[in-house]
Write a protein that holds these residues in place. Structure first.
Motif, PDB file in Angstrom:
ATOM      1  N   UNK A 165       0.860  -1.175   0.000  1.00  0.00           N
ATOM      2  CA  UNK A 165       0.000   0.000   0.000  1.00  0.00           C
ATOM      3  C   UNK A 165       0.899   1.228   0.000  1.00  0.00           C
ATOM      4  N   UNK A 166       0.682   2.142  -0.929  1.00  0.00           N
ATOM      5  CA  UNK A 166       1.661   3.195  -1.174  1.00  0.00           C
ATOM      6  C   UNK A 166       1.008   4.577  -1.174  1.00  0.00           C
ATOM      7  N   UNK A 167       1.722   5.530  -0.565  1.00  0.00           N
ATOM      8  CA  UNK A 167       1.318   6.937  -0.534  1.00  0.00           C
ATOM      9  C   UNK A 167       2.500   7.770  -1.032  1.00  0.00           C
ATOM     10  N   UNK A 168       2.208   8.922  -1.595  1.00  0.00           N
ATOM     11  CA  UNK A 168       3.264   9.841  -2.033  1.00  0.00           C
ATOM     12  C   UNK A 168       3.100  11.162  -1.291  1.00  0.00           C
ATOM     13  N   UNK A 169       4.204  11.629  -0.716  1.00  0.00           N
ATOM     14  CA  UNK A 169       4.236  12.921  -0.032  1.00  0.00           C
ATOM     15  C   UNK A 169       5.276  13.811  -0.698  1.00  0.00           C
ATOM     16  N   UNK A 170       5.012  15.101  -0.741  1.00  0.00           N
ATOM     17  CA  UNK A 170       5.948  16.032  -1.362  1.00  0.00           C
ATOM     18  C   UNK A 170       7.075  16.441  -0.427  1.00  0.00           C
ATOM     19  N   UNK A 171       6.864  16.282   0.880  1.00  0.00           N
ATOM     20  CA  UNK A 171       7.888  16.661   1.846  1.00  0.00           C
ATOM     21  C   UNK A 171       7.618  15.927   3.159  1.00  0.00           C
ATOM     22  N   UNK A 172       8.509  16.083   4.110  1.00  0.00           N
ATOM     23  CA  UNK A 172       8.426  15.321   5.360  1.00  0.00           C
ATOM     24  C   UNK A 172       7.181  15.658   6.176  1.00  0.00           C
ATOM     25  N   UNK A 173       6.808  16.925   6.211  1.00  0.00           N
ATOM     26  CA  UNK A 173       5.610  17.298   6.967  1.00  0.00           C
ATOM     27  C   UNK A 173       4.381  16.621   6.394  1.00  0.00           C
ATOM     28  N   UNK A 174       4.302  16.553   5.076  1.00  0.00           N
ATOM     29  CA  UNK A 174       3.164  15.882   4.446  1.00  0.00           C
ATOM     30  C   UNK A 174       3.198  14.383   4.723  1.00  0.00           C
ATOM     31  N   UNK A 175       4.398  13.812   4.787  1.00  0.00           N
ATOM     32  CA  UNK A 175       4.522  12.389   5.111  1.00  0.00           C
ATOM     33  C   UNK A 175       3.978  12.107   6.504  1.00  0.00           C
ATOM     34  N   UNK A 176       4.304  12.968   7.456  1.00  0.00           N
ATOM     35  CA  UNK A 176       3.785  12.796   8.814  1.00  0.00           C
ATOM     36  C   UNK A 176       2.264  12.931   8.839  1.00  0.00           C
ATOM     37  N   UNK A 177       1.739  13.902   8.106  1.00  0.00           N
ATOM     38  CA  UNK A 177       0.291  14.085   8.047  1.00  0.00           C
ATOM     39  C   UNK A 177      -0.399  12.876   7.424  1.00  0.00           C
ATOM     40  N   UNK A 178       0.174  12.334   6.359  1.00  0.00           N
ATOM     41  CA  UNK A 178      -0.379  11.135   5.735  1.00  0.00           C
ATOM     42  C   UNK A 178      -0.422   9.981   6.724  1.00  0.00           C
ATOM     43  N   UNK A 179       0.660   9.819   7.465  1.00  0.00           N
ATOM     44  CA  UNK A 179       0.700   8.735   8.444  1.00  0.00           C
ATOM     45  C   UNK A 179      -0.378   8.913   9.498  1.00  0.00           C
ATOM     46  N   UNK A 180      -0.488  10.125  10.042  1.00  0.00           N
ATOM     47  CA  UNK A 180      -1.417  10.377  11.144  1.00  0.00           C
ATOM     48  C   UNK A 180      -2.877  10.384  10.697  1.00  0.00           C
ATOM     49  N   UNK A 181      -3.139  10.847   9.473  1.00  0.00           N
ATOM     50  CA  UNK A 181      -4.524  11.018   9.028  1.00  0.00           C
ATOM     51  C   UNK A 181      -5.038   9.889   8.131  1.00  0.00           C
ATOM     52  N   UNK A 182      -4.135   9.272   7.358  1.00  0.00           N
ATOM     53  CA  UNK A 182      -4.588   8.275   6.380  1.00  0.00           C
ATOM     54  C   UNK A 182      -4.215   6.839   6.741  1.00  0.00           C
ATOM     55  N   UNK A 183      -3.167   6.658   7.536  1.00  0.00           N
ATOM     56  CA  UNK A 183      -2.706   5.300   7.843  1.00  0.00           C
ATOM     57  C   UNK A 183      -3.090   4.885   9.254  1.00  0.00           C
ATOM     58  N   UNK A 184      -2.666   5.650  10.247  1.00  0.00           N
ATOM     59  CA  UNK A 184      -2.853   5.261  11.643  1.00  0.00           C
ATOM     60  C   UNK A 184      -4.319   5.053  12.035  1.00  0.00           C
ATOM     61  N   UNK A 185      -5.261   5.929  11.609  1.00  0.00           N
ATOM     62  CA  UNK A 185      -6.657   5.746  12.045  1.00  0.00           C
ATOM     63  C   UNK A 185      -7.282   4.428  11.587  1.00  0.00           C
ATOM     64  N   UNK A 186      -6.734   3.802  10.561  1.00  0.00           N
ATOM     65  CA  UNK A 186      -7.294   2.551  10.052  1.00  0.00           C
ATOM     66  C   UNK A 186      -6.705   1.323  10.747  1.00  0.00           C
ATOM     67  N   UNK A 187      -5.782   1.549  11.668  1.00  0.00           N
ATOM     68  CA  UNK A 187      -5.110   0.445  12.354  1.00  0.00           C
ATOM     69  C   UNK A 187      -5.529   0.382  13.813  1.00  0.00           C
ATOM     70  N   UNK A 188      -5.422  -0.798  14.383  1.00  0.00           N
ATOM     71  CA  UNK A 188      -5.556  -0.958  15.829  1.00  0.00           C
ATOM     72  C   UNK A 188      -4.155  -1.112  16.392  1.00  0.00           C
ATOM     73  N   UNK A 189      -3.665  -0.066  17.021  1.00  0.00           N
ATOM     74  CA  UNK A 189      -2.271  -0.044  17.466  1.00  0.00           C
ATOM     75  C   UNK A 189      -2.207   0.151  18.973  1.00  0.00           C
ATOM     76  N   UNK A 190      -1.793  -0.887  19.658  1.00  0.00           N
ATOM     77  CA  UNK A 190      -1.552  -0.803  21.109  1.00  0.00           C
ATOM     78  C   UNK A 190      -0.057  -0.757  21.419  1.00  0.00           C
ATOM     79  N   UNK A 191       0.747  -1.268  20.477  1.00  0.00           N
ATOM     80  CA  UNK A 191       2.195  -1.281  20.673  1.00  0.00           C
ATOM     81  C   UNK A 191       2.875  -0.943  19.355  1.00  0.00           C
ATOM     82  N   UNK A 192       4.013  -0.270  19.455  1.00  0.00           N
ATOM     83  CA  UNK A 192       4.745   0.135  18.254  1.00  0.00           C
ATOM     84  C   UNK A 192       6.234   0.190  18.567  1.00  0.00           C
ATOM     85  N   UNK A 193       7.027   0.040  17.531  1.00  0.00           N
ATOM     86  CA  UNK A 193       8.471   0.190  17.679  1.00  0.00           C
ATOM     87  C   UNK A 193       9.056   0.573  16.328  1.00  0.00           C
TER      88      UNK A 193
END
Length: 218
Positions: free
Chosen positions: A26-54
């Motif tokens: 599954x692939x996303x394209x970001x123009x810069x690092x801030x957009x990459x963080x936003x994509x992760x927080x808004x498009x990826x993380x909400x669809x996951x059940x995450x209790x632990x991460x590393x």
């Protein structure tokens, strides 16, 4: 950055995205690092059940400040595998525990135009987690990691990424630290121990990739 250079890489990244998606990433394209963080927080993380991460060592990942955002989420147990002042034996044990988290984050040494990931590891915790264990893996990949073929990827890693990584860490005594060239050494500090070529994501979508239209990491 000149707009024509950005446009050039946007085309290349779009082609790479298509190739990766054919290989079940599954692939996303970001123009810069801030957009990459936003994509992760808004498009990826909400669809996951995450209790632990590393995570594993990645200059690209650090550039996005994604880890800083995760540290602000009390509902997620973030296993810190590079905490300062912690004995190495404890850090190794944490890296073993990190193979069973819900979410694992890192980068890659190279990605091919045909949609394959190529990595070379010292200990194996990074490539091990990419291969199996964590329920979801998220990779941050800068445009400079894009190469034509697997052989080009391996050549780039051995001639550039590995020696540069060795030099950026203080206290290591491999020959490449002094020569800048891979000497195929037998040093106890050798970082070039385990190759992996990830041709497809299994299960489909387990590995999620954020391609960034900036040069990131080594």
């Amino acid at each position: 950055m000149d707009t024509w250079q950005t446009a050039f890489w946007q085309l290349r990244l779009a082609q790479c995205k298509s190739a990766l998606e054919k290989n079940h990433f599954e692939v996303f394209i970001a123009q810069h690092c801030d957009e990459a963080r936003t994509l992760f927080l808004d498009a990826i993380l909400p669809k996951l059940t995450v209790r632990s991460a590393s995570w594993a060592d990645s200059m690209s990942l650090h550039a996005t400040a994604i880890l800083d955002a995760l540290r602000q989420m009390p509902s997620i147990n973030l296993i810190e595998t590079f905490a300062p002042g912690v004995p190495r034996e404890e850090l190794i044990e944490r890296r073993r525990q990190a193979l069973l988290v819900d979410l694992f984050l890192t980068g890659t040494n190279a990605v091919t135009e045909t949609g394959e990931l190529v990595n070379l590891d010292m200990i194996g915790n990074r490539v091990g987690a990419i291969t199996f264990g964590p329920r979801t893996v998220v990779l941050v990949i800068g445009r400079n990691k894009l190469v034509q073929t697997v052989q080009h990827a391996m050549d780039r890693i051995k001639s550039y990424s590995a020696p540069m990584n060795a030099i950026r860490h203080t206290g290591w005594k491999m020959p490449c630290v002094k020569t800048s060239f891979c000497m195929d050494c037998n040093s106890p500090d050798r970082i070039c121990n385990t190759w992996t070529i990830t041709q497809k994501s299994h299960p489909k979508g387990r590995i999620k990739i954020i391609l960034v239209n900036e040069d990131l990491g080594l």
